[in-house]
Design an enzyme around this catalytic site. Sequence first.
Site, mmCIF file in Angstrom:
data_model
loop_
_atom_site.group_PDB
_atom_site.id
_atom_site.type_symbol
_atom_site.label_atom_id
_atom_site.label_comp_id
_atom_site.label_asym_id
_atom_site.label_seq_id
_atom_site.Cartn_x
_atom_site.Cartn_y
_atom_site.Cartn_z
ATOM 1 C CD GLU B 98 -52.875 75.102 -19.842
ATOM 2 O OE1 GLU B 98 -52.510 75.485 -18.721
ATOM 3 O OE2 GLU B 98 -54.065 74.828 -20.118
ATOM 4 C CE LYS B 227 -52.959 57.387 -30.205
ATOM 5 N NZ LYS B 227 -54.184 57.169 -30.982
ATOM 6 C CG ASP B 302 -53.782 60.283 -32.285
ATOM 7 O OD1 ASP B 302 -54.285 60.875 -31.306
ATOM 8 O OD2 ASP B 302 -54.024 59.099 -32.555
ATOM 9 C CG HIS B 397 -46.891 79.942 -14.684
ATOM 10 N ND1 HIS B 397 -47.799 79.334 -15.495
ATOM 11 C CD2 HIS B 397 -45.694 79.356 -14.946
ATOM 12 C CE1 HIS B 397 -47.204 78.398 -16.211
ATOM 13 N NE2 HIS B 397 -45.918 78.396 -15.903
#
Lengths: 402, 402, 402, 402
Positions: B98, B227, B302, B397
């Site tokens: 990104e 999660k 993870d 951006h």
Amino acid sequence: MERRLLEKLKKGEVSFHEIDDTLEAAAAIELRRAVVSEHAGIDLGHINNFSIDVEKVTKRNIENMIGAVQMPLGVAGPLRVNGEYAIGEFYIPLATTEGALVASAHRGCTLITACGGANVRIFDDKMTRAPVFRVKGVIGAQKLVEWVKSNFHRLKEKAEETTRFGKLLSIEPFVAGRSVFLRFAYDTKDAMGMNMVTIATDAAVDIILSENDVELVALSGNMCTDKKPAAINVISGRGKTVSADVNISRDMIEEKLHTTPEKMAEVNYRKNLVGSARAGSLGFNAHAANIAVAMFIACGQDAAHVVEASSAITTMESEEEGLYCSVTLPSLAAGTVGGGTHIGTQQECLAMLGVAGAGDPPGANSKKLAEIIAAAVLSGEISLIGALAGRHLAKAHAALGR
Amino acid sequence: MERRLLEKLKKGEVSFHEIDDTLEAAAAIELRRAVVSEHAGIDLGHINNFSIDVEKVTKRNIENMIGAVQMPLGVAGPLRVNGEYAIGEFYIPLATTEGALVASAHRGCTLITACGGANVRIFDDKMTRAPVFRVKGVIGAQKLVEWVKSNFHRLKEKAEETTRFGKLLSIEPFVAGRSVFLRFAYDTKDAMGMNMVTIATDAAVDIILSENDVELVALSGNMCTDKKPAAINVISGRGKTVSADVNISRDMIEEKLHTTPEKMAEVNYRKNLVGSARAGSLGFNAHAANIAVAMFIACGQDAAHVVEASSAITTMESEEEGLYCSVTLPSLAAGTVGGGTHIGTQQECLAMLGVAGAGDPPGANSKKLAEIIAAAVLSGEISLIGALAGRHLAKAHAALGR
Amino acid sequence: MERRLLEKLKKGEVSFHEIDDTLEAAAAIELRRAVVSEHAGIDLGHINNFSIDVEKVTKRNIENMIGAVQMPLGVAGPLRVNGEYAIGEFYIPLATTEGALVASAHRGCTLITACGGANVRIFDDKMTRAPVFRVKGVIGAQKLVEWVKSNFHRLKEKAEETTRFGKLLSIEPFVAGRSVFLRFAYDTKDAMGMNMVTIATDAAVDIILSENDVELVALSGNMCTDKKPAAINVISGRGKTVSADVNISRDMIEEKLHTTPEKMAEVNYRKNLVGSARAGSLGFNAHAANIAVAMFIACGQDAAHVVEASSAITTMESEEEGLYCSVTLPSLAAGTVGGGTHIGTQQECLAMLGVAGAGDPPGANSKKLAEIIAAAVLSGEISLIGALAGRHLAKAHAALGR
Amino acid sequence: MERRLLEKLKKGEVSFHEIDDTLEAAAAIELRRAVVSEHAGIDLGHINNFSIDVEKVTKRNIENMIGAVQMPLGVAGPLRVNGEYAIGEFYIPLATTEGALVASAHRGCTLITACGGANVRIFDDKMTRAPVFRVKGVIGAQKLVEWVKSNFHRLKEKAEETTRFGKLLSIEPFVAGRSVFLRFAYDTKDAMGMNMVTIATDAAVDIILSENDVELVALSGNMCTDKKPAAINVISGRGKTVSADVNISRDMIEEKLHTTPEKMAEVNYRKNLVGSARAGSLGFNAHAANIAVAMFIACGQDAAHVVEASSAITTMESEEEGLYCSVTLPSLAAGTVGGGTHIGTQQECLAMLGVAGAGDPPGANSKKLAEIIAAAVLSGEISLIGALAGRHLAKAHAALGR
């Protein structure tokens, strides 16, 4: 000369990104890596190993680059998908370091494919951005809300001037005292679209500011909601709202999962529904995030969007013939252009699914990708719930995941 | 011969993982990749490019391996951290695709370091696993809850037999009709600990089952909660509960962020607090997930645990002298042994932070890592809120993130 | 003869409601009270004291009536309200047994009125009912969703046949596997509308069932959401979505609340925003529920709807001149016809506010009532936050609330 | 003379509460009612009708009293309860204006009683108050947290000096940057306890302030959490955490509810679990709030506490023999002394249940009340789910609830 520059970098006299102006991308990467290596007193031999097009990624994807991280890539499948865009059998690319994950997904894929494939449908598709304004008070809030309603088409026109593909679908207002949030929703076609909607909304905001006595506080006011768990995404959707389901036969469950439809339905009921309810959770699933993030990393998606993907609802219902299984992802971000989709390994993973680049018509590829992800998440749910029902989860982790 | 095997794999006569029994890891990888390549009709030249120790990762981290995904790696910093475990300046490794993310974190790090560093403290540290049992009814639930309370030390002994490092800290019961959830909490030292607690809890469950008239429905009943976004983790913690803060001087904000403490405090207030409240969110921050997941990927964590990390609370309060900024992550999973931490590039990233492998005393490294992540998340919050306050987000951006 | 009936009632040979067929309402009430009185061995002299029209309420409001509960009624105010429907000064009726509540609201009213009154605006107004259907799977879900979209006008026509006033505004579909929820939203004018929308939706469901291969599981599928805390109501609204605000001058805060705007803003910030966030709350206010339920009971509203009212957001922002205060209730149910609104004491309370019965035009009275409630809730917020800021809450409770 | 006072009251020259100093309670009530009556130009003949001891309630329960509201009172039952405190058959007092509610509960009670009664168990019992402090930063937060841990017994001693019955059980700390919340939990015996814990915590806070370099921001920091929907109450409990269950035989369901166990289980599954999940709800039940608030009003409880009661979880599971039904209320506030419990009609309702006043041992009565409420809520759930499964809800409302 590089040594002198390196010393300056180490002392902070020159900043990491300043050297990009004078050095080739590869040289700048090497120099930064040397600084970090010396700072920590370690060798960075692995990070140096990559086939990324550094000229391209340093412009679009990364700053202060020093190399690349390698994430092991496995495949599950083939997975049969009966979507509107994804029709056929796919090998699912999963980039992960969590042992047992690919094996688990693979087992789920095998079951789904053997039972005719996963049906998938997309119910909504949009990307959102919600700036927050400060107004004079609740009377001012009402004025702004009404003005926006009356001027939707002008705002749409202005927003769409900034993008070739994006279409403004709606602007939903939310008020809290003198804070007014306007949730702009766009069809962003094959792009995940966060940058597109940020830029388009920024343009629309200019008109709002010039014609209303209000102040922009922030271009994103968190009612978007990006990368935070939020009920608004669960309810109103963000990215693709997609459901996948399959009927797994009793035989398959007994043979492959060594358990029964009744037991799996009970696990899903007590764990994914009652347990999540008791925990104050927004996610009613077993491990949607595991599959989603592994596919996101493989396919050049923004990995942080797994936050939204994790708010999935899984249902399993036992019947005479077997088990009805479904997963619904109200907020699945997916894109096949932009972001990390063009990088070598990522593009190969997209190509494995037949969704590299823009679709025809525009939007078809990102929808196809979303359908495949949903089906893959379903495979993970079936496999893990099966493992829990048969009580072989701990054993699998002991064997595969140390 | 390999051609024949390949054909069998393509036809599904041999399964992807079966070839691991007869072939070397590298050969099996190549063969699977060939199948996928032919299935999709594409070349997979980039995925083939890696320096991973395949013998090791195919045993521990991945199944059906076909190669590796490369994720660009940048660094932000140096970031000064004043923790109890992390003390000093660190280059923050961020693996992301990104654009603008590393630049944004870097700017935040510069500000924090210039203002003396981020103070960080850990308030809780545990990993949880919550099996769900079916009991006879609410009277049976009461019996089980009381039995567990009376037999805690026996359960602890049994659970700890399965692990060299893990210590069972507590078992918290939750009842919903005839579903009883027992939330086991462990100190897992330098391991993130999910596998450790799964195996240890599985052992303890055996005693429960043998001495009570109850049935195990699932070893994980979602009150862990793993999660999925869940209030239980926000409130009771899971992984490390950690807070970081810093006072940024008015001068620095004006000079580097081109805005004011008052404007930044207002952005944080209307966006991160009021906006998140209005959106039904569990995350009261700007983009904690972005920084967290980029560090997770870099450091062999993870990646799916970013779901929990995204439930952070950011506060910013303006004062005469500048801006008080804090971030609190109630549920930050972090480990320096196990999982993907041993893989080449990941281990190098951990080494950059001085946390590769087990700490001395055990647990010191995972705590140090958590402190650094919290400080890095703080840098991201400061930078993004500053960009929003100065209204240069869309421009950034447009420049960096296409 | 009554004695024999009483014995039969005591033995369960006759049911409590069966005697309504043969006895006058008053006699049946007396008889049931006698049964209860004898069963518990107590005198029920107070419950017997009421002026309710028993013929009417036993038909519309209560079954198995044995008497009435008396709730003390106090008034706060006058409270100046600058709404679109409520314009003027109102005495606020509050039925409560919680000492200090009326005094607290009264103090808030005094402040608001002295500062020119509370501005109030309604942003949305609808009552919802969301049946849940079982369909064949996600493909069937898509079919149903599309059918509903195409047949909205027919469904509207059918639904509206059942009601003189109600208008069907929209039907929003939500899918979770093979469960499909259709959230019907109606303008119910001066009625709170729950019964109206239940009956109207039931009629529309008949068409859906006759023309689609789906099954109705429940006429209410909890996505309405009625009387449960739910983000959907916070975000999409249910009942009236209403905001009230006022600027309280610095002088008034110092003189009447013995504190400062800065301290109150900080209390609101750390308590109502940060504290609620940390608690995983859907309510970001101090005690909206207290005021709302006391008005609900006084005015014949359904008291259980305080659940939705409690999800209010309160903001307080200090300025040179004083304190900006607002409260937003996304989901405030209010009606001036139906339910308990016609009962003697309740109707008098409504009349005190000038909203007894239907408004002109229809809907004007329920909106006026909602505006007044919102302003009253604001008064409670200001008063309690002031008390906390000045640290005199415990003292007030010690004095008034034992 | 009274006329002159009335004029002064009307002009605001004398405040409503000031006249309490010079007039008897009854006279002051009459005078205030006259003012309100003239202000609105209406007669207030019903409000004037009550048997409340005004000397007592104007000191403890209400300020600015003008009369009383009458709420119709019905009874359901008898309901057999098999608790640890409540053992026997009870008539359930329900004060409501919502037609069909008592009838619905009554039907549920009949079923439960016929099937042997509801088993009820209490799993936790405490009342909480969580002040919020401002500290110097995260390092200061750590200091405060550790100081509190080390000084728990001193804080306990100080807090308990303020109360005859209350016992401080624990203090749980929560940090968010420089905001520190300390959640004090007390056993408050037969009192609901909000005032008790407020006053006790206020005393403990004095020590904290005198020995730590911290500031009290608010005595309640919303992590209590009082009268707002909050996951912390669902998870950690507040008031009584109580579960009730019953097995309803297949015959009874078919005969009395005209439906089947399977259909009811499906309604509960799709509505109370899947529907609530999809709505972002904290309440996984059908209408716990309806029963709870009607009992609260009847029994002199704080009606606003229905907010917490509404976060109940209902489960229904079909079996060969019938239907297993349970409801769990994690946060049920209940008291038999203090608040409105001493008022005539309210005390009679408590007496009907055998719980008027303090229990022996202290706490026994409030626990008994909580058990009965839980069983009554269960009766409401069974009845409504049955009505939905048989699709006769709309009909019942059409008949009873207009």
